[in-house]
Design an enzyme around this catalytic site. Structure first.
Site, PDB file in Angstrom:
ATOM      1  CE  LYS A 116      -2.208  -0.962   3.871  1.00 44.05           C
ATOM      2  NZ  LYS A 116      -1.621  -2.262   4.187  1.00 44.05           N
ATOM      3  CG  ASN A 139      -2.764   2.422   7.360  1.00 46.59           C
ATOM      4  OD1 ASN A 139      -3.147   2.448   8.522  1.00 46.59           O
ATOM      5  ND2 ASN A 139      -1.905   1.519   6.914  1.00 46.59           N
ATOM      6  CG  HIS A 186      -4.672  -6.181  10.669  1.00 49.20           C
ATOM      7  ND1 HIS A 186      -3.903  -5.628  11.654  1.00 49.20           N
ATOM      8  CD2 HIS A 186      -4.296  -5.559   9.517  1.00 49.20           C
ATOM      9  CE1 HIS A 186      -3.096  -4.700  11.136  1.00 49.20           C
ATOM     10  NE2 HIS A 186      -3.306  -4.659   9.836  1.00 49.20           N
TER      11      HIS A 186
HETATM   12  N1  UMA Z   1      -6.997   3.133  21.404  1.00 45.12           N
HETATM   13  C1  UMA Z   1      -7.960   2.802  22.305  1.00 45.12           C
HETATM   14  N2  UMA Z   1      -8.394   1.519  22.321  1.00 45.12           N
HETATM   15  C2  UMA Z   1      -7.924   0.573  21.457  1.00 45.12           C
HETATM   16  C3  UMA Z   1      -6.941   0.919  20.520  1.00 45.12           C
HETATM   17  C4  UMA Z   1      -6.501   2.226  20.512  1.00 45.12           C
HETATM   18  O1  UMA Z   1      -8.416   3.635  23.082  1.00 45.12           O
HETATM   19  O2  UMA Z   1      -8.371  -0.582  21.526  1.00 45.12           O
HETATM   20  C5  UMA Z   1      -6.481   4.465  21.447  1.00 45.12           C
HETATM   21  C6  UMA Z   1      -5.040   4.470  21.899  1.00 45.12           C
HETATM   22  O3  UMA Z   1      -4.932   4.622  23.271  1.00 45.12           O
HETATM   23  C7  UMA Z   1      -4.462   5.649  21.198  1.00 45.12           C
HETATM   24  C8  UMA Z   1      -5.338   5.817  20.010  1.00 45.12           C
HETATM   25  O4  UMA Z   1      -6.490   5.010  20.176  1.00 45.12           O
HETATM   26  O5  UMA Z   1      -4.557   6.786  21.995  1.00 45.12           O
HETATM   27  C9  UMA Z   1      -4.568   5.389  18.782  1.00 45.12           C
HETATM   28  O6  UMA Z   1      -5.425   5.341  17.719  1.00 45.12           O
HETATM   29  P1  UMA Z   1      -5.077   4.401  16.536  1.00 45.12           P
HETATM   30  O7  UMA Z   1      -4.620   3.071  17.048  1.00 45.12           O
HETATM   31  O8  UMA Z   1      -6.225   4.414  15.609  1.00 45.12           O
HETATM   32  O9  UMA Z   1      -3.763   5.065  15.908  1.00 45.12           O
HETATM   33  P2  UMA Z   1      -3.474   6.499  15.296  1.00 45.12           P
HETATM   34  O10 UMA Z   1      -2.315   7.052  16.037  1.00 45.12           O
HETATM   35  O11 UMA Z   1      -4.668   7.332  15.184  1.00 45.12           O
HETATM   36  O12 UMA Z   1      -2.935   6.026  13.844  1.00 45.12           O
HETATM   37  C10 UMA Z   1      -3.881   5.580  12.870  1.00 45.12           C
HETATM   38  C11 UMA Z   1      -3.371   4.298  12.222  1.00 45.12           C
HETATM   39  N3  UMA Z   1      -3.206   3.263  13.255  1.00 45.12           N
HETATM   40  C12 UMA Z   1      -3.933   2.150  13.238  1.00 45.12           C
HETATM   41  O13 UMA Z   1      -4.770   1.907  12.410  1.00 45.12           O
HETATM   42  C13 UMA Z   1      -3.659   1.140  14.318  1.00 45.12           C
HETATM   43  C14 UMA Z   1      -2.048   4.552  11.522  1.00 45.12           C
HETATM   44  O14 UMA Z   1      -1.670   3.376  10.802  1.00 45.12           O
HETATM   45  C15 UMA Z   1      -2.232   5.679  10.513  1.00 45.12           C
HETATM   46  O15 UMA Z   1      -0.978   5.977   9.940  1.00 45.12           O
HETATM   47  C16 UMA Z   1      -2.798   6.916  11.210  1.00 45.12           C
HETATM   48  O16 UMA Z   1      -4.033   6.582  11.874  1.00 45.12           O
HETATM   49  C17 UMA Z   1      -3.108   8.041  10.206  1.00 45.12           C
HETATM   50  O17 UMA Z   1      -4.171   7.683   9.351  1.00 45.12           O
HETATM   51  C18 UMA Z   1      -0.589   2.623  11.361  1.00 45.12           C
HETATM   52  C19 UMA Z   1      -0.932   1.150  11.374  1.00 45.12           C
HETATM   53  O18 UMA Z   1      -0.278   0.399  12.093  1.00 45.12           O
HETATM   54  C20 UMA Z   1       0.651   2.782  10.490  1.00 45.12           C
HETATM   55  N4  UMA Z   1      -1.926   0.693  10.600  1.00 45.12           N
HETATM   56  C21 UMA Z   1      -2.240  -0.696  10.479  1.00 45.12           C
HETATM   57  C22 UMA Z   1      -1.364  -1.380   9.439  1.00 45.12           C
HETATM   58  O19 UMA Z   1      -0.840  -0.678   8.556  1.00 45.12           O
HETATM   59  O20 UMA Z   1      -1.236  -2.621   9.494  1.00 45.12           O
HETATM   60  C23 UMA Z   1      -3.704  -0.847  10.064  1.00 45.12           C
HETATM   61  P1  ADP Z   2       2.025  -1.649   3.318  1.00 43.60           P
HETATM   62  O1  ADP Z   2       1.868  -0.169   3.349  1.00 43.60           O
HETATM   63  O2  ADP Z   2       0.829  -2.344   2.723  1.00 43.60           O
HETATM   64  O3  ADP Z   2       2.472  -2.243   4.608  1.00 43.60           O
HETATM   65  P2  ADP Z   2       4.613  -1.346   2.023  1.00 43.60           P
HETATM   66  O4  ADP Z   2       4.685  -0.800   0.648  1.00 43.60           O
HETATM   67  O5  ADP Z   2       4.982  -0.468   3.142  1.00 43.60           O
HETATM   68  O6  ADP Z   2       3.173  -1.966   2.238  1.00 43.60           O
HETATM   69  O7  ADP Z   2       5.522  -2.651   2.098  1.00 43.60           O
HETATM   70  C1  ADP Z   2       5.616  -3.362   3.335  1.00 43.60           C
HETATM   71  C2  ADP Z   2       6.346  -4.674   3.146  1.00 43.60           C
HETATM   72  O8  ADP Z   2       5.518  -5.559   2.397  1.00 43.60           O
HETATM   73  C3  ADP Z   2       7.635  -4.527   2.348  1.00 43.60           C
HETATM   74  O9  ADP Z   2       8.700  -4.411   3.226  1.00 43.60           O
HETATM   75  C4  ADP Z   2       7.719  -5.787   1.511  1.00 43.60           C
HETATM   76  O10 ADP Z   2       8.449  -6.778   2.201  1.00 43.60           O
HETATM   77  C5  ADP Z   2       6.268  -6.275   1.399  1.00 43.60           C
HETATM   78  N1  ADP Z   2       5.607  -5.972   0.115  1.00 43.60           N
HETATM   79  C6  ADP Z   2       5.570  -4.798  -0.548  1.00 43.60           C
HETATM   80  N2  ADP Z   2       4.817  -4.898  -1.664  1.00 43.60           N
HETATM   81  C7  ADP Z   2       4.343  -6.158  -1.695  1.00 43.60           C
HETATM   82  C8  ADP Z   2       3.489  -6.878  -2.591  1.00 43.60           C
HETATM   83  N3  ADP Z   2       2.966  -6.301  -3.665  1.00 43.60           N
HETATM   84  N4  ADP Z   2       3.225  -8.167  -2.309  1.00 43.60           N
HETATM   85  C9  ADP Z   2       3.742  -8.766  -1.214  1.00 43.60           C
HETATM   86  N5  ADP Z   2       4.561  -8.142  -0.336  1.00 43.60           N
HETATM   87  C10 ADP Z   2       4.855  -6.854  -0.564  1.00 43.60           C
END
Ligand code: UMA
Ligand code: ADP
Length: 446
Positions: A116, A139, A186
């Site tokens: 992504k 995200n 997830h």
């Molecule tokens: N919180 C609760 N209860 C819970 C979980 C969280 O109260 O069960 C509270 C925490 O105490 C904290 C707040 O919620 O104060 C955090 O909120 P959040 O977890 O939604 O995180 P943010 O800081 O708002 O960041 C979010 C995204 N995080 C998640 O979805 C977990 C960020 O993605 C994103 O960059 C940001 O919004 C801006 O859009 C991060 C992520 O890990 C990178 N995403 C997951 C992934 O990519 O796999 C989905």
């Molecule tokens: P995301 O934002 O979905 O987590 P990223 O572009 O940040 O994706 O890449 C995260 C990790 O996922 C990289 O470090 C790489 O190892 C793996 N990756 C990236 N693109 C792909 C893809 N198209 N298919 C499978 N794995 C991938």
């Protein structure tokens, strides 16, 4: 009639951006967080001294006053607060929904388990190359509402959307939308792969162009929409107006139909998963009218994002690579096969953290081919060891510093030490950036 009054759920990056958005519109709100001591509390009170913050629980007596709950993506819809709110018919939505209701410029929406951020960044760069004023958010790290009122009038929005964010949006009508791929992730939150895929499928709702991955049936749009144009990408030869690879005289090209755009060996991002990412980015850019020249220029210079299979150092004939963003099994498999296929020695893999309900036995195949040994750490190290103990030798570390030292002892000249945890970082680190930074600092200090 009383004034609208919202509850913001979650006091992280998103919660803070929602608070500022509502304040700019003079809308009243309170805040809720399930934790007793959320990290951003002091900063929040300093900026919003007049706002009530509910920690741990929200009183049932408060529901009657609520117009709606605007939730952070990290809070699951099955938490008691959300369940009770929905039972009281209180609308629950997220920051992406707020944006979708206000913004008139076209939106490109990108989801998928992996790739992504890479694809989102590429499309954003392609738009900039075409002279378009573009907002890149979601995200990927910048909450969308932070850009909504930043004084710039954006002509295009490119959004990276997680399954959590998609569960909280109904009004999005993207000009182009894609699911890049779906592999297990997830599962602690969605409980099944079907539910996770269903959340991702929401991205296609009312999209003008729907872009799917020919090699991943989970990415196919599961609803019919005669208004929508269906386009695909994949690593086979594309037919008509689709995207794929064409091999001519031993050279593999990124291609649109029969039009060859660029040999893949001219891409600076490596591995066949990145060919797929490049194709998806081109397809989305094409859907918003960006020229081939602008796409190709970006593809030739983009060298990848930090923490994604990023080279850190070569020491005593061993390469050290930081793939801290490898937060699920699919990502780690693509990192292992991308690196392993192009090296002489073997990989010493540092992995572990929060497994999010994953089945680690699905890593076995990739380990057998390329991995010399594993160093495991974090909350789900026991689970990983149990699933993989008969495949490769495993040692355990109590923290990342120790893991680096153990990996150094295990590696031989010609090897690669790869941090690609297949797990989230939140048991030991603030986020994957923090984990990657700690790794890089330790490796550079060796
Ligand atoms: N919180 C609760 N209860 C819970 C979980 C969280 O109260 O069960 C509270 C925490 O105490 C904290 C707040 O919620 O104060 C955090 O909120 P959040 O977890 O939604 O995180 P943010 O800081 O708002 O960041 C979010 C995204 N995080 C998640 O979805 C977990 C960020 O993605 C994103 O960059 C940001 O919004 C801006 O859009 C991060 C992520 O890990 C990178 N995403 C997951 C992934 O990519 O796999 C989905
Ligand atoms: P995301 O934002 O979905 O987590 P990223 O572009 O940040 O994706 O890449 C995260 C990790 O996922 C990289 O470090 C790489 O190892 C793996 N990756 C990236 N693109 C792909 C893809 N198209 N298919 C499978 N794995 C991938």
């Amino acid at each position: 009639m009383s004034s609208p009054f919202y509850l913001i759920a979650g006091l992280g990056k998103t919660g803070l951006s929602i608070a500022r958005y509502l304040r700019r519109r003079n809308v009243l709100f309170a805040v809720f967080d399930t934790r007793l001591e959320p990290a951003g509390m002091d900063d929040f009170y300093a900026e919003f001294p007049d706002v009530t913050v509910y920690l741990n629980d929200f009183p049932v007596s408060g529901y009657a006053a609520l117009t709606g709950i605007i939730s952070s993506p990290g809070i699951a819809l099955d938490t008691p607060l959300m369940q009770r709110a929905m039972a009281h018919d209180i609308p629950v939505f997220g920051d992406i929904e707020c944006l979708a209701r206000e913004v008139l410029a076209p939106i490109v929406a990108i989801t998928g388990t992996n790739g992504k951020s890479t694809v989102t960044t590429l499309v954003g760069e392609m738009a900039k190359a075409a002279g378009i004023s573009v907002a890149v958010a979601g995200n990927i790290g910048t909450p969308v509402l932070d850009l909504l009122d930043d004084g710039t009038s954006y002509d295009l929005w490119v959004l990276e959307l997680s399954s959590f964010q998609l569960d909280l949006v109904t009004s999005l009508s993207p000009i182009a939308a894609t699911i890049l791929n779906v592999t297990p992730d997830h599962l602690d939150r969605h409980h099944s792969l079907d539910a996770y895929r269903a959340s991702k499928q929401r991205v296609y709702h009312r999209a003008k162009t729907r872009l799917y991955n020919r090699e991943d049936s989970q990415s196919y749009p599961q609803s019919n929409d005669p208004q929508s144009v269906l386009v695909s990408f994949g690593e086979d030869e594309p037919v008509s107006a689709n995207w794929g690879l064409i091999e001519t005289d031993g050279v593999v090209y990124l291609a649109y139909g029969q039009t060859r755009l660029l040999p893949v060996n001219e891409l600076r991002i490596k591995g066949s998963h990145n060919w797929a990412n490049a194709l998806a980015a081109c397809a989305l850019a094409h859907a918003v009218g960006i020229s081939f020249d602008d796409m190709i220029g970006v593809l030739k210079r983009f060298s990848g994002l930090p923490h994604r299979s990023q080279w850190v150092r070569t020491m005593d004939g061993v390469d050290w690579i930081n793939d801290s963003k490898g937060t699920n099994i699919g990502a780690t498999i693509s990192a292992i096969s991308g690196i392993g296929g192009a090296m002489q020695g073997k990989i010493v893999l540092i992995a572990g953290g929060q497994g999010k309900g994953a089945d680690f036995t699905t890593l076995r195949f990739a380990l057998t081919d390329y991995v010399r040994s594993m160093v495991l750490l974090g909350e789900d190290a026991d689970l990983m060891e149990k699933a993989l103990v008969d495949v490769v030798p495993i040692v355990r570390a109590s923290n990342l510093d120790e893991a680096v030292l153990l990996a150094k002892a295990q590696s031989q000249p010609g090897d690669v030490v790869l941090l690609s945890p297949a797990c989230a970082s939140l048991d030991m680190f603030r986020d994957f950036n923090h984990r990657g930074d700690v790794f890089t600092a330790k490796v550079n200090a060796l």
